[in-house]
Enzyme design. Structure first.
Site, mmCIF file in Angstrom:
data_model
loop_
_atom_site.group_PDB
_atom_site.id
_atom_site.type_symbol
_atom_site.label_atom_id
_atom_site.label_comp_id
_atom_site.label_asym_id
_atom_site.label_seq_id
_atom_site.Cartn_x
_atom_site.Cartn_y
_atom_site.Cartn_z
ATOM 1 N N HIS A 230 -1.983 3.282 -5.773
ATOM 2 C CA HIS A 230 -2.637 2.120 -5.178
ATOM 3 C C HIS A 230 -2.952 1.068 -6.249
ATOM 4 O O HIS A 230 -3.161 -0.112 -5.943
ATOM 5 C CB HIS A 230 -3.926 2.553 -4.477
ATOM 6 N N LYS B 145 -2.779 -1.752 7.535
ATOM 7 C CA LYS B 145 -4.216 -1.494 7.609
ATOM 8 C C LYS B 145 -4.883 -2.362 8.666
ATOM 9 O O LYS B 145 -5.762 -1.902 9.398
ATOM 10 C CB LYS B 145 -4.844 -1.745 6.239
ATOM 11 N N ARG C 139 0.843 -1.191 0.000
ATOM 12 C CA ARG C 139 0.000 0.000 0.000
ATOM 13 C C ARG C 139 0.884 1.247 0.000
ATOM 14 O O ARG C 139 1.991 1.241 0.563
ATOM 15 C CB ARG C 139 -0.910 0.008 1.223
ATOM 16 N N ARG D 20 -1.432 -2.595 -6.775
ATOM 17 C CA ARG D 20 -1.969 -3.765 -6.067
ATOM 18 C C ARG D 20 -2.989 -4.497 -6.936
ATOM 19 O O ARG D 20 -2.971 -5.732 -7.027
ATOM 20 C CB ARG D 20 -2.595 -3.321 -4.736
ATOM 21 N N TYR E 256 -0.395 -20.084 10.675
ATOM 22 C CA TYR E 256 -0.410 -21.265 9.803
ATOM 23 C C TYR E 256 -0.230 -20.857 8.343
ATOM 24 O O TYR E 256 0.557 -21.451 7.614
ATOM 25 C CB TYR E 256 -1.737 -22.003 9.987
ATOM 26 N N HIS F 178 -3.889 -9.080 2.671
ATOM 27 C CA HIS F 178 -5.292 -9.283 3.017
ATOM 28 C C HIS F 178 -5.275 -10.337 4.113
ATOM 29 O O HIS F 178 -5.457 -11.523 3.873
ATOM 30 C CB HIS F 178 -6.095 -9.753 1.804
#
Length: 427
Positions: free
Chosen positions: A331, A268, A241, A334, A368, A358
């Site tokens: 941006h 974020k 970002r 992305r 994991y 995300h």
């Protein structure tokens, strides 16, 4: 009983002294010359005192009226000292229970919880938008009508998304006030559905391979500051970002481990994010070192090395290169990476999502995912850097062909026909 003349005749001594008026009321003369009204009484056998102020600000007649009022409370089984303490507490609470004060507390709590700098700044901005109408209002007295009027002021300027977010922010402040026992209601709940829901506008991004090739060539020949050019190149290679890139700190880069460790406070989701570094990104970071800028930031402001570049620097650079706001934004790298990586059908979707930060909010699941996808992400980031470099160079290749070193490493295609997937990726 005292008279006004007698009180005026009292003179200070080395130590304070008392002169009785009657029924527990007396004056206390201080060495400084001030004369204070005091009332002594017993409540359930315990001696207590009240101060009624100073003479002559509080007259003899007023002091006796206050004494009689206090005696009446004692007779009714009410402790006047407790009543006064409660009144003072309520007044203090009222002074600190304005919307602005509680919003300030709530934002401070967000900072302690490690919310990102961008999130904190946005919260402060939201508070400022509401300040004009309700900042000094006690939070328990704010009505839905007041909030509606305040947020509608923003909506009428065409800022529909901001109005929705403003109602959401106000709701969080009211829920915090309820949790800290400053109010028993949340008037924002009444306002659900009151504001215009804007059409979703996706951030502009170039994703077609032949246009990506032109974009990368434009960036590589950018004539502005070298730091800005390199920032755009690293944005393309890492697709972090813009805010995460702007504040990139030298201490976050472990060149030996080939990883950029972004701390949670800048993310974020508030969780740390590790970015594998491709050969190309390492070379770009080394070229920044060669520039020799002082300070902690990889991309310092042109005005002061103590500050990073401003949030619009990269977008301004794209505008200088001829890309409009409807074509490409900082941006947008992305969306570019997400589109092309998913369309390549070579990488596990969760690995792509992890690369985009995300983040899975469940900590066990997140740990994991990191263990499962780190190696694949490392290969994928090198593949991606190779891919956009080859696009920039104008080479045609089949991204599905790999050499023997590792899955995801680009290899030249044979002289035979180009595969369907290659045709698709090359546009």
């Amino acid at each position: 009983m005292l008279t006004n003349i007698e009180i005026l005749a009292l003179r200070p001594r080395d130590k304070s002294y008392k002169v009785a008026d009657g029924l527990g009321l007396y004056v206390q003369v201080q060495p400084t010359g001030s004369i204070l009204w005091r009332f002594k009484y017993r409540f359930y056998g315990i001696e207590r005192k009240l101060c009624f102020g100073s003479f002559p600000e509080v007259s003899l007649k007023e002091a006796r009226a206050l004494r009689d009022e206090a005696r009446g409370k004692v007779a009714a089984g009410i402790d006047p000292s407790a009543v006064r303490r409660k009144a003072k507490l309520e007044a203090a609470m009222a002074a600190s229970d304005t919307f602005r004060a509680i919003a300030h507390e709530f934002i401070a709590k967000m900072e302690r919880e490690g919310k990102s700098e961008a999130t904190i700044k946005k919260a402060i901005w939201f508070r400022g938008l509401l300040d004009r109408d309700i900042e000094h209002r006690p939070i328990s007295e704010i009505t839905p009508q007041e909030l509606l009027h305040s947020i509608r002021r923003v909506e009428k300027r065409g800022h529909h998304e901001t109005a929705l977010r403003l109602r959401s922010f106000a709701g969080r402040v009211f829920r915090y006030a309820m949790a800290t026992v400053r109010t028993d209601r949340n008037p924002t709940e009444v306002l659900r559905g009151a504001f215009t829901i804007p059409k979703v506008k996706r951030r502009s991004a170039i994703v077609e391979p032949h246009l990506v090739a032109e974009l990368m060539r434009s960036i590589s020949t950018y004539s502005g500051r070298a730091e800005t050019r390199i920032a755009l190149q690293i944005a393309a290679h890492t697709f972090v970002r813009p805010g995460e890139l702007r504040y990139a700190d030298w201490s976050e880069f472990d060149m030996g481990a080939r990883v950029w460790r972004i701390p949670g406070e800048r993310m974020k989701m508030g969780l740390p994010h590790d970015v594998p570094l491709s050969d190309q990104v390492i070379a770009l970071v080394e070229s920044l070192k060669a520039i020799g800028n002082r300070g902690r930031f990889l991309f310092p402001s042109s005005q002061s090395f103590l500050r990073p570049i401003c949030e619009n620097t990269l977008n301004y650079a794209l505008r200088r290169m001829g890309y409009t706001d409807d074509q490409m934004t900082s941006h947008g790298f992305r969306a570019l990476a997400s589109t092309r990586l998913n369309e390549a059908k070579m990488w596990y979707p969760d690995a792509i999502e992890r690369a985009l930060a995300h983040r899975e909010t469940n900590k066990v699941r997140a740990a994991y995912d990191r263990a499962m996808h780190w190696d694949e992400r490392t290969r994928m980031m090198q593949w991606w850097s190779d891919y956009i470099d080859r696009l920039r160079e104008g080479s045609k290749f089949d991204p599905a062909v790999v050499d023997n070193r590792s899955r995801g490493t680009l290899a030249p295609i044979s002289s035979g026909p180009v595969t369907t997937l290659a045709h698709f990726l090359m546009g």
